[in-house]
Motif scaffolding. Structure first.
Motif, PDB file in Angstrom:
ATOM      1  N   TYR A  65      16.849  69.738 -56.815  1.00  0.00           N
ATOM      2  CA  TYR A  65      15.460  69.286 -56.892  1.00  0.00           C
ATOM      3  C   TYR A  65      14.915  68.990 -55.504  1.00  0.00           C
ATOM      4  CZ  TYR A  65      11.617  66.027 -57.915  1.00  0.00           C
ATOM      5  OH  TYR A  65      10.409  65.375 -57.959  1.00  0.00           O
ATOM      6  N   LEU A  66      13.753  69.561 -55.203  1.00  0.00           N
ATOM      7  CA  LEU A  66      13.055  69.316 -53.943  1.00  0.00           C
ATOM      8  C   LEU A  66      13.895  69.676 -52.730  1.00  0.00           C
ATOM      9  CD1 LEU A  66      11.083  65.992 -54.574  1.00  0.00           C
ATOM     10  CD2 LEU A  66      10.122  68.233 -53.994  1.00  0.00           C
ATOM     11  N   ASN A  67      14.762  70.655 -52.875  1.00  0.00           N
ATOM     12  CA  ASN A  67      15.521  71.141 -51.735  1.00  0.00           C
ATOM     13  C   ASN A  67      14.708  72.191 -50.985  1.00  0.00           C
ATOM     14  OD1 ASN A  67      17.977  69.629 -52.300  1.00  0.00           O
ATOM     15  ND2 ASN A  67      18.183  70.989 -54.081  1.00  0.00           N
ATOM     16  N   LYS A  68      14.974  72.261 -49.629  1.00  0.00           N
ATOM     17  CA  LYS A  68      14.145  73.139 -48.823  1.00  0.00           C
ATOM     18  C   LYS A  68      14.970  73.722 -47.675  1.00  0.00           C
ATOM     19  CE  LYS A  68      10.068  71.653 -47.904  1.00  0.00           C
ATOM     20  NZ  LYS A  68       8.946  70.883 -47.302  1.00  0.00           N
ATOM     21  N   THR A  69      14.924  75.077 -47.549  1.00  0.00           N
ATOM     22  CA  THR A  69      15.503  75.722 -46.373  1.00  0.00           C
ATOM     23  C   THR A  69      14.361  76.258 -45.528  1.00  0.00           C
ATOM     24  OG1 THR A  69      15.705  77.915 -47.352  1.00  0.00           O
ATOM     25  CG2 THR A  69      17.522  76.421 -47.722  1.00  0.00           C
ATOM     26  N   ASN A 114      17.154  67.830 -50.371  1.00  0.00           N
ATOM     27  CA  ASN A 114      17.901  68.267 -49.201  1.00  0.00           C
ATOM     28  C   ASN A 114      17.066  69.276 -48.420  1.00  0.00           C
ATOM     29  OD1 ASN A 114      20.399  66.834 -49.826  1.00  0.00           O
ATOM     30  ND2 ASN A 114      20.543  68.265 -51.554  1.00  0.00           N
ATOM     31  N   THR A 115      17.210  69.232 -47.067  1.00  0.00           N
ATOM     32  CA  THR A 115      16.411  70.110 -46.220  1.00  0.00           C
ATOM     33  C   THR A 115      17.290  70.730 -45.146  1.00  0.00           C
ATOM     34  OG1 THR A 115      14.454  68.741 -46.554  1.00  0.00           O
ATOM     35  CG2 THR A 115      14.413  70.278 -44.705  1.00  0.00           C
ATOM     36  N   SER A 116      17.143  72.062 -44.992  1.00  0.00           N
ATOM     37  CA  SER A 116      17.803  72.758 -43.892  1.00  0.00           C
ATOM     38  C   SER A 116      16.715  73.374 -43.012  1.00  0.00           C
ATOM     39  CB  SER A 116      18.731  73.846 -44.444  1.00  0.00           C
ATOM     40  OG  SER A 116      19.273  74.593 -43.382  1.00  0.00           O
ATOM     41  N   GLU A 117      16.573  72.792 -41.774  1.00  0.00           N
ATOM     42  CA  GLU A 117      15.510  73.259 -40.889  1.00  0.00           C
ATOM     43  C   GLU A 117      15.984  74.283 -39.866  1.00  0.00           C
ATOM     44  OE1 GLU A 117      13.600  69.946 -39.095  1.00  0.00           O
ATOM     45  OE2 GLU A 117      12.866  69.095 -40.979  1.00  0.00           O
ATOM     46  N   GLY A 118      17.245  74.381 -39.655  1.00  0.00           N
ATOM     47  CA  GLY A 118      17.768  75.308 -38.653  1.00  0.00           C
ATOM     48  C   GLY A 118      18.334  76.563 -39.284  1.00  0.00           C
ATOM     49  N   GLN A 119      18.809  77.461 -38.438  1.00  0.00           N
ATOM     50  CA  GLN A 119      19.355  78.722 -38.905  1.00  0.00           C
ATOM     51  C   GLN A 119      20.830  78.597 -39.284  1.00  0.00           C
ATOM     52  OE1 GLN A 119      18.614  81.925 -36.177  1.00  0.00           O
ATOM     53  NE2 GLN A 119      16.489  81.303 -35.798  1.00  0.00           N
ATOM     54  N   ALA A 165      21.800  64.323 -51.923  1.00  0.00           N
ATOM     55  CA  ALA A 165      20.381  63.986 -51.961  1.00  0.00           C
ATOM     56  C   ALA A 165      19.900  63.562 -50.585  1.00  0.00           C
ATOM     57  CB  ALA A 165      20.134  62.866 -52.976  1.00  0.00           C
ATOM     58  N   PHE A 166      18.690  64.008 -50.245  1.00  0.00           N
ATOM     59  CA  PHE A 166      18.001  63.605 -49.022  1.00  0.00           C
ATOM     60  C   PHE A 166      18.810  63.922 -47.761  1.00  0.00           C
ATOM     61  CE2 PHE A 166      16.572  60.831 -52.457  1.00  0.00           C
ATOM     62  CZ  PHE A 166      15.200  61.046 -52.415  1.00  0.00           C
ATOM     63  N   ASN A 167      19.610  64.970 -47.844  1.00  0.00           N
ATOM     64  CA  ASN A 167      20.347  65.418 -46.675  1.00  0.00           C
ATOM     65  C   ASN A 167      19.467  66.350 -45.843  1.00  0.00           C
ATOM     66  OD1 ASN A 167      22.901  64.139 -47.319  1.00  0.00           O
ATOM     67  ND2 ASN A 167      22.994  65.606 -49.029  1.00  0.00           N
ATOM     68  N   LEU A 168      19.686  66.315 -44.481  1.00  0.00           N
ATOM     69  CA  LEU A 168      18.820  67.075 -43.588  1.00  0.00           C
ATOM     70  C   LEU A 168      19.637  67.709 -42.467  1.00  0.00           C
ATOM     71  CD1 LEU A 168      16.075  67.907 -42.340  1.00  0.00           C
ATOM     72  CD2 LEU A 168      16.041  65.647 -41.228  1.00  0.00           C
ATOM     73  N   THR A 169      19.488  69.034 -42.318  1.00  0.00           N
ATOM     74  CA  THR A 169      20.016  69.710 -41.131  1.00  0.00           C
ATOM     75  C   THR A 169      18.815  70.193 -40.326  1.00  0.00           C
ATOM     76  OG1 THR A 169      20.140  71.882 -42.200  1.00  0.00           O
ATOM     77  CG2 THR A 169      22.075  70.479 -42.384  1.00  0.00           C
ATOM     78  N   ARG A 170      18.797  69.832 -39.028  1.00  0.00           N
ATOM     79  CA  ARG A 170      17.649  70.175 -38.174  1.00  0.00           C
ATOM     80  C   ARG A 170      18.076  71.031 -36.993  1.00  0.00           C
ATOM     81  NH1 ARG A 170      13.878  65.005 -37.289  1.00  0.00           N
ATOM     82  NH2 ARG A 170      12.503  66.730 -36.671  1.00  0.00           N
ATOM     83  N   CYS A 171      19.131  71.806 -37.191  1.00  0.00           N
ATOM     84  CA  CYS A 171      19.657  72.644 -36.124  1.00  0.00           C
ATOM     85  C   CYS A 171      20.276  73.883 -36.740  1.00  0.00           C
ATOM     86  CB  CYS A 171      20.692  71.864 -35.307  1.00  0.00           C
ATOM     87  SG  CYS A 171      22.036  71.238 -36.345  1.00  0.00           S
ATOM     88  N   THR A 178      22.240  63.389 -42.074  1.00  0.00           N
ATOM     89  CA  THR A 178      21.408  64.182 -41.183  1.00  0.00           C
ATOM     90  C   THR A 178      22.259  64.819 -40.093  1.00  0.00           C
ATOM     91  OG1 THR A 178      19.528  62.708 -41.543  1.00  0.00           O
ATOM     92  CG2 THR A 178      19.421  64.181 -39.635  1.00  0.00           C
ATOM     93  N   VAL A 179      22.047  66.151 -39.893  1.00  0.00           N
ATOM     94  CA  VAL A 179      22.684  66.843 -38.776  1.00  0.00           C
ATOM     95  C   VAL A 179      21.578  67.414 -37.903  1.00  0.00           C
ATOM     96  CG1 VAL A 179      24.200  68.711 -38.063  1.00  0.00           C
ATOM     97  CG2 VAL A 179      24.752  67.378 -40.104  1.00  0.00           C
ATOM     98  N   ILE A 180      21.542  66.974 -36.634  1.00  0.00           N
ATOM     99  CA  ILE A 180      20.461  67.387 -35.745  1.00  0.00           C
ATOM    100  C   ILE A 180      20.935  68.409 -34.720  1.00  0.00           C
ATOM    101  CG2 ILE A 180      18.752  66.510 -34.090  1.00  0.00           C
ATOM    102  CD1 ILE A 180      18.789  63.875 -35.553  1.00  0.00           C
TER     103      ILE A 180
END
Length: 820
Positions: free
Chosen positions: A541-545, A558-563, A571-577, A589-591
């Protein structure tokens, strides 16, 4: 023997010459057969004068008449053999009997057999009998009847009343007031029939007329045959033109080789046929089998039956039904009501108010269906339409208010489905309000309100409100409100309000999932989004790549912002790299790139090549390169490269290659140092720090020196010390109840009331001990109670000190306390 005929003829005979007379049955001469006498010729002649039974010579030369009945044979060689007041004036004429019969002078070889008032005035005329009959031409005959006339050569009246044959060799067999005017014409009987033309025939009936050569009326009333035509019977029929035929019925009309079998008020013209029925019209080699008010107006058209059907073009057919119309050549309507064909070679099988307005189109049946394109097909249903802008070939099999406007397109059924003119080779199977607009080789299988727009080789198999827009070779399997836009070779399987905007991408199912990039996919879940190429969200739910080649397995927000990142779940996990992974947990969070969090909660990585296994609120940061490991625990922090924290709580490494194995509140600030324990602070580099050091095995005895290991209380560093030096114990004085800690090994109590002391935790404290002493000497009055935080003390839950100046030493072993 000599015969009478052998004798010589007598000459000079006079009236006095004798006859031999025999009177039969006269027995006077003795012969019972009769008597023989002689008489003169004068005597015999006197006996014959005045007798009606005797033939006598008449006034005509060689004529004979019956004596005594006022008959007269005045014509030469004429004969009146009987009757009364008969007159034979013509030569060789004969009256056999009857009353007041006459063969007029100037006639020749005429004969009257009998009857009354008959007159024969021509050569070789014969009147057989009857009353007031008249035969006036050569070889004419009246066999009998009343008032009949035969006035032309070879004419014949068989009998009847007031019949007239005035045509050469014409015949009336009987009946009344019949007239045969044409040569070789025939009237069999009936009344008031007129055979006006040569070689015509009227079999009988009343007031029938033949007005042209070779015409025939077999019977009926007021029928007219006008030209080599035939009327079998009926009434008021008119057969005009060559070789026309009316079998019967009433008020029927044929012209020029046409046929009406029967019925009423039917018209057949120019080689046409009407089998029967009412007020049917067949023109120009056409056929109407029956029914009423049917009109076959053009060449070789056909109407089988029904009511008020019309064919306006050549070679067209209506089988039956009501108020059907064909306006195109070689077209066909089988039946039904108010069906209309305008195009060439089109077909309507039946139904109501169906229309084909183009060539080679077909409607099998149904209601108010319309085929407006060439080669279109509608199987049935209601208010369906086929429209083709160029070539046609569109089809609607069944259903209601469906429209197939695209070339080579098909709608199987359902209602309000539409294939617009800009679409070709499109198929809609069923459902309601589905639309294909633009594109080719597309399919909508079923469902409601689905839209396929400007796309090729794509399909929506089912569902509601699904959209494919500008997407080639794409599929939506089902579900509701799913959308493919600019998404060639993409798929949405099922689900609700899913969207794909990108080629070679997919959403398998779920709700409100969105793919906004090429070669990406979401398997399931809700409100998941991938905006990156090669992005994958399996579910949740509400996951985003947001980065290319990223993966989220499931979980929530969960969000994956990097490649090339992976978020397994949680839940509410974030990769920004890039090249990072979070396998589970929450708020992790992984930056920085090439870093991983396995699980836990609130963990953060701010530097590359770093690992957090789990735990809570752990942070892995580095000054330069990263490469740190934080296995677990809570609120632990790595602030420098190549650091390691195994677990525990609130531990911090701020030096490179620093290590904290476990514990709480430990801090490493020196490179290559390590710690384990509680509240340990590093004091030097490359040093192991701990609160206590316990040896599992007894060290070997060394009698060569007097040094041993001790902890520097100011720095916490373990050092060697000479055995001759006294040991210093950490002490603390207390006056009231409290929880003891491991910071002090000796606790002095000076109480003026009861004192309750709670012993500290025994975890990892085997062999540790604490000394408690009544320094005020008041424990006999005010007891001192020792209670373990966990475990037992000598098998009890607490121990009381109640002797003045009493002291106890308690040691930990296997989680329990023991007094020593």
């Amino acid at each position: 023997m000599s015969f009478l005929t052998d004798r010589t003829l007598a000459t000079g005979v006079t009236l006095q010459d004798l006859f031999h007379i025999v009177k039969p049955y006269d027995t006077s001469q003795g012969n019972p057969a009769g008597s023989s006498y002689k008489a003169t010729f004068s005597q015999v002649l006197d006996s014959l004068t005045g007798s009606t039974s005797v033939m006598i010579l008449s006034s005509g030369s060689g004529s004979v008449e019956r004596c005594g009945n006022n008959n007269e044979a005045s014509g030469n060689f004429s004969t009146v053999s009987g009757g009364y007041f008969n007159t034979a004036q013509g030569q060789y004429s004969t009256i056999s009997g009857g009353y007041c019969n006459t063969t007029e002078s100037g006639c020749y070889s005429t004969t009257i057999g009998g009857g009354r008032g008959n007159t024969a005035s021509g050569y070789y005329v014969t009147i057989g009998g009857g009353f007031n009959n008249y035969a006036s031409s050569q070889c004419s005959t009246v066999s009998g009847g009343y008032g009949n006339s035969s006035t032309n050569i070879g004419a014949y009246v068989g009998g009847g009343i007031n019949n007239t044959t005035s045509g050469n060799t014409s015949t009336i067999s009987g009946g009344g007031v019949n007239v045969a005017i044409g040569e070789f014409s025939t009237i069999g009987g009936g009344r008031s029939n007129y055979a006006n033309s040569d070689y015509s025939t009227i079999g009988g009936g009343n007031s029938n007329t033949t007005d042209f050569l070779y015409s025939t009326v077999a019977g009926g009333i007021n029928n007219t045959s006008c030209g080599c035509s035939f009327i079998g019977g009926g009434g008021f029929n008119l057969a005009c033109g060559d070789t026309s035929f009316i079998g019967g019925g009433g008020y029927n009309t044929t012209e020029s080789g046409s046929v009406v079998g029967g019925g009423s008020s039917n018209t057949s013209i120019f080689g046409s046929v009407v089998g029967g029925g009412l007020a049917n019209v067949s023109l120009n080699n056409s056929f109407v089998g029956g029914g009423s008010y049917n009109n076959a107006y053009n060449s070789s058209s056909t109407i089988g039956g029904g009511d008020s059907n019309t064919v306006l073009e050549a070679y067209a057919t209506i089988g039956g039904g009501f108020f059907n119309t064909v306006s195109g050549t070689t077209s066909f309507i089988g039946g039904g009501n108010t069906n209309n064909i305008i195009g060439i070679s089109s077909y309507i099988g039946g139904g109501l108010c169906n229309t084909t307005n183009s060539n080679c189109s077909t409607i099998s049946g149904g209601y108010k269906n319309t085929a407006l394109n060439s080669f279109g097909f509608i199987g049935g249903g209601r208010q369906n339409t086929t429209v083709g802008p160029l070539r046609g070939y569109s089809s609607v099999i069944s259903g209601k208010e469906n429209t197939a406007s695209g070339d080579y397109s098909t709608i199987g059924g359902g209602s309000l489905n539409t294939i617009q003119p800009s679409s070709t080779l499109v198929f809609i199977g069923n459902g309601n309000c589905n639309v294909s607009s633009g594109g080719t080789r597309n399919i909508i299988g079923n469902g409601f309100g689905n839209l396929l727009y400007t796309s090729d080789d794509s399909g929506i198999l089912s569902g509601q409100g699904n959209r494919i827009n500008t997407s080639a070779s794409s599929i939506i399997g089902g579900g509701s409100c799913n959308t493919l836009f600019n998404a060639s070779c993409s798929i949405i399987g099922v689900g609700l309000c899913n969207t794909v905007i990108g080629d070679v991408s997919s959403v398998v199912g779920g709700i409100n999932n969105t793919v906004l990039a090429c070669t990406s996919s979401i398997t399931s879940g809700r409100l998941n989004t991938t905006t990156s190429t090669y992005g994958v969200v399996v579910g949740g739910y509400l996951n985003k790549t947001l980065g290319n080649s990223s993966f989220i397995g499931g979980g929530q927000t969960n969000t994956s912002e990097g490649q090339r990142n992976i978020v397994g779940g949680g839940a509410f996990n974030l990769t920004r790299c890039s090249y990072a992974s979070i396998l589970g947990g929450e708020y992790n969070t992984v930056i920085q790139q090439y870093s991983s969090v396995v699980g836990g909660s609130g963990n953060t990585i701010n530097r590359a090549y770093t690992f957090i296994g789990g735990g809570s609120l752990n942070t892995a940061s580095a000054s330069l390169r990263g490469y740190s490991v934080l296995v677990g625990g809570c609120a632990n922090t790595t602030l420098c490269d190549y650091s390691y924290i195994g677990g525990g709580y609130n531990n911090t490494t701020s030096a490179c290659w620093g290590t904290i194995l476990n514990g709480s509140g430990n801090t490493i600030t020196h490179d290559f140092s390590s710690a384990v324990g509680l509240g340990v602070f590093s004091v030097s580099a490359a040093t192991f720090h701990t609160n206590y050091l316990a040896l599992q095995n007894t060290p070997e005895t060394d009698n060569t020196n007097s040094n041993f290991l001790v902890r520097d209380t100011s720095t916490g560093v373990v050092k060697t010390r000479n055995i001759s030096q006294p040991l210093n114990y950490a002490t603390s004085a207390i006056t009231s109840s409290q929880t003891l800690t491991w910071d002090y090994s000796y606790w002095g109590v000076s109480g003026s009331s009861n004192v309750d002391l709670t012993l500290p935790s025994t975890t990892l404290r085997d062999g540790f001990y604490i000394i408690v002493k009544d320094e005020a000497g008041t424990s006999g009055s005010y007891r001192i109670r020792l209670t373990p935080a966990s475990g037992l003390i000598d098998g009890n839950s607490y121990v009381d000190m109640n002797i003045n100046y009493m002291s106890l030493t308690v040691m930990v072993r296997n989680g329990n306390w023991y007094i020593i």
